[in-house]
Write an enzyme that holds these catalytic residues in place. Structure first.
Site, mmCIF file in Angstrom:
data_model
loop_
_atom_site.group_PDB
_atom_site.id
_atom_site.type_symbol
_atom_site.label_atom_id
_atom_site.label_comp_id
_atom_site.label_asym_id
_atom_site.label_seq_id
_atom_site.Cartn_x
_atom_site.Cartn_y
_atom_site.Cartn_z
ATOM 1 N N HIS A 1 -8.874 61.291 45.788
ATOM 2 C CA HIS A 1 -9.911 61.032 46.827
ATOM 3 C C HIS A 1 -9.337 61.420 48.189
ATOM 4 C CE1 HIS A 1 -13.391 58.497 48.439
ATOM 5 N NE2 HIS A 1 -12.813 59.048 49.503
ATOM 6 N N LYS B 1 -20.611 63.200 44.735
ATOM 7 C CA LYS B 1 -20.272 61.975 45.467
ATOM 8 C C LYS B 1 -21.541 61.289 45.939
ATOM 9 C CE LYS B 1 -17.763 58.968 47.769
ATOM 10 N NZ LYS B 1 -16.855 59.188 48.887
ATOM 11 N N LEU C 1 -13.595 52.358 56.090
ATOM 12 C CA LEU C 1 -14.676 51.801 55.272
ATOM 13 C C LEU C 1 -14.470 52.180 53.816
ATOM 14 C CD1 LEU C 1 -17.737 52.439 57.594
ATOM 15 C CD2 LEU C 1 -16.805 50.209 56.922
#
Ligand code: DOR
Ligand code: ZN
Length: 346
Positions: free
Chosen positions: A16, A101, A221
């Protein structure tokens, strides 16, 4: 300090990563290529990477940004929108795109084009399930009535559980999990569900954002959570469980946009990613579990071969810089200017 002086691992991958584009990408891509054989590249550019054609041209730009002689293979993803046509999936598969995604619209950086209602994507998810493309999920609800710190846990009930039920054979990665609830959900969810875990969520709890004044370089986040969640993530990452693997979520922003009245979310860790994970694993007495997490579980879940080369971490204290040049600005890495116990030998 006791413990080994060096640690040799099969070359790891980053499952990621945000590489950005242009001058920003040129500044950060060499860091990742120095550490990892492959990385899953997130598609949330300012203009989202929503088609196979866009992903292929982005891939070419990435390859050009990697210095000659560095062996690095970007794995490409598409940005799922309410309108991604199911026909795009066969094109994506034929171009070796590995995943789509899911950004809930408004959840994070460059997510405005994201999904407003998961049901709008169902025909495309069916095509993905058939074609074997993975779904990578930013798992936070955007409902303003839900407390920011609860958005991941609520996402499990409102979105993950129904999604899992409706697409039992779709491979889903719950990205950058941050809570005990997500770790437990993934551990119990069966063979088609996995999770990435960042180094910063293993190393810090939410106090880091506020210690001695507001510290924007610790803001990402999903946001850092309380200590009991950090401990649950450490247990999951060091458990040896094959469905937990390394994903840095290294997300560079220029320092002036993080040190701002409305600062951007994202921690930059690519400059010392493996070293930061080594610190977290060593603190848990689990350095022996780092190779599985960093080098084996990801390719096994994605159905890709494991890398063949090796890298060596040495117990060689060094201090990463406080900032790196980043296009016209500066990039402040996580924990820059602080001593780090491990160093990757390159
Ligand atoms: O902190 C974050 N930064 N979280 C994300 O989901 C996106 C990322 C970014 O692109 O900056
Ligand atoms: Zn991310």
């Amino acid at each position: 300090m006791n413990g080994p002086a060096t640690l040799t691992l099969t070359r790891p991958d980053d499952w990621h990563l945000h590489l950005r584009d242009g001058a920003a990408m040129a500044a950060v891509a060499p860091h990742t290529a120095a550490q990892f054989g492959r990385a899953i590249v997130m598609p949330n550019l300012k203009l989202p990477v929503a088609t196979t054609a866009q992903a292929l041209s982005y891939k070419e730009r990435i390859i050009k940004a990697v210095p000659a002689g560095m062996d690095f293979d970007p794995l490409m993803t598409l940005y799922l929108t309410d309108n991604t046509p199911p026909e795009e999936i066969a094109r994506a598969r034929d171009a070796d795109i590995v995943a789509l995604k899911l950004y809930p619209a408004g959840a994070t950086t460059n997510s405005d084009a994201g999904v407003t209602d998961i049901r709008k994507t169902y025909r495309t998810l069916e095509a993905m399930q058939r074609a074997g493309l993975k779904l990578l999920v930013h798992g936070e609800v955007t409902d303003p009535a839900i407390d920011l710190f609860d958005r991941e846990a609520v996402f499990i009930d409102r979105v993950m559980i129904p999604l899992r039920r409706d697409f039992p054979a779709l491979k889903i990665v719950f990205e950058h999990i941050t809570t005990q609830e997500a770790a437990q959900y993934v551990a119990e969810a069966g063979e088609h569900t996995a999770a990435t875990i960042t180094a910063h969520h293993l190393l810090y709890n939410r106090n880091a954002i506020f210690l001695g004044g507001i510290r924007p370089h610790y803001y990402c986040l999903p946001v850092l959570k309380r200590e009991l969640h950090r401990q649950a993530l450490v247990r999951a990452a060091t458990s040896g469980g094959a469905r937990f693997f390394l994903g840095t979520d290294s997300a560079p922003h220029p320092a002036h946009l993080k040190e701002h009245a409305s600062g951007c979310a994202g921690c930059y860790t690519a400059h010392a990613a493996l070293e930061l994970y080594a610190v977290a694993f060593e603190a848990a007495g689990a350095l022996d579990k780092l190779e599985g997490f960093a080098s084996f579980h990801g390719p096994d879940f994605y159905g890709l071969p494991r890398n063949t080369g090796q890298v060596t971490l040495a117990r060689e204290p060094w201090t990463p810089p406080e900032s790196y040049p980043f296009g016209d600005g500066q990039l402040k890495p996580l924990a820059g200017g602080e001593p780090l116990a491990w160093r990757l030998r390159v």
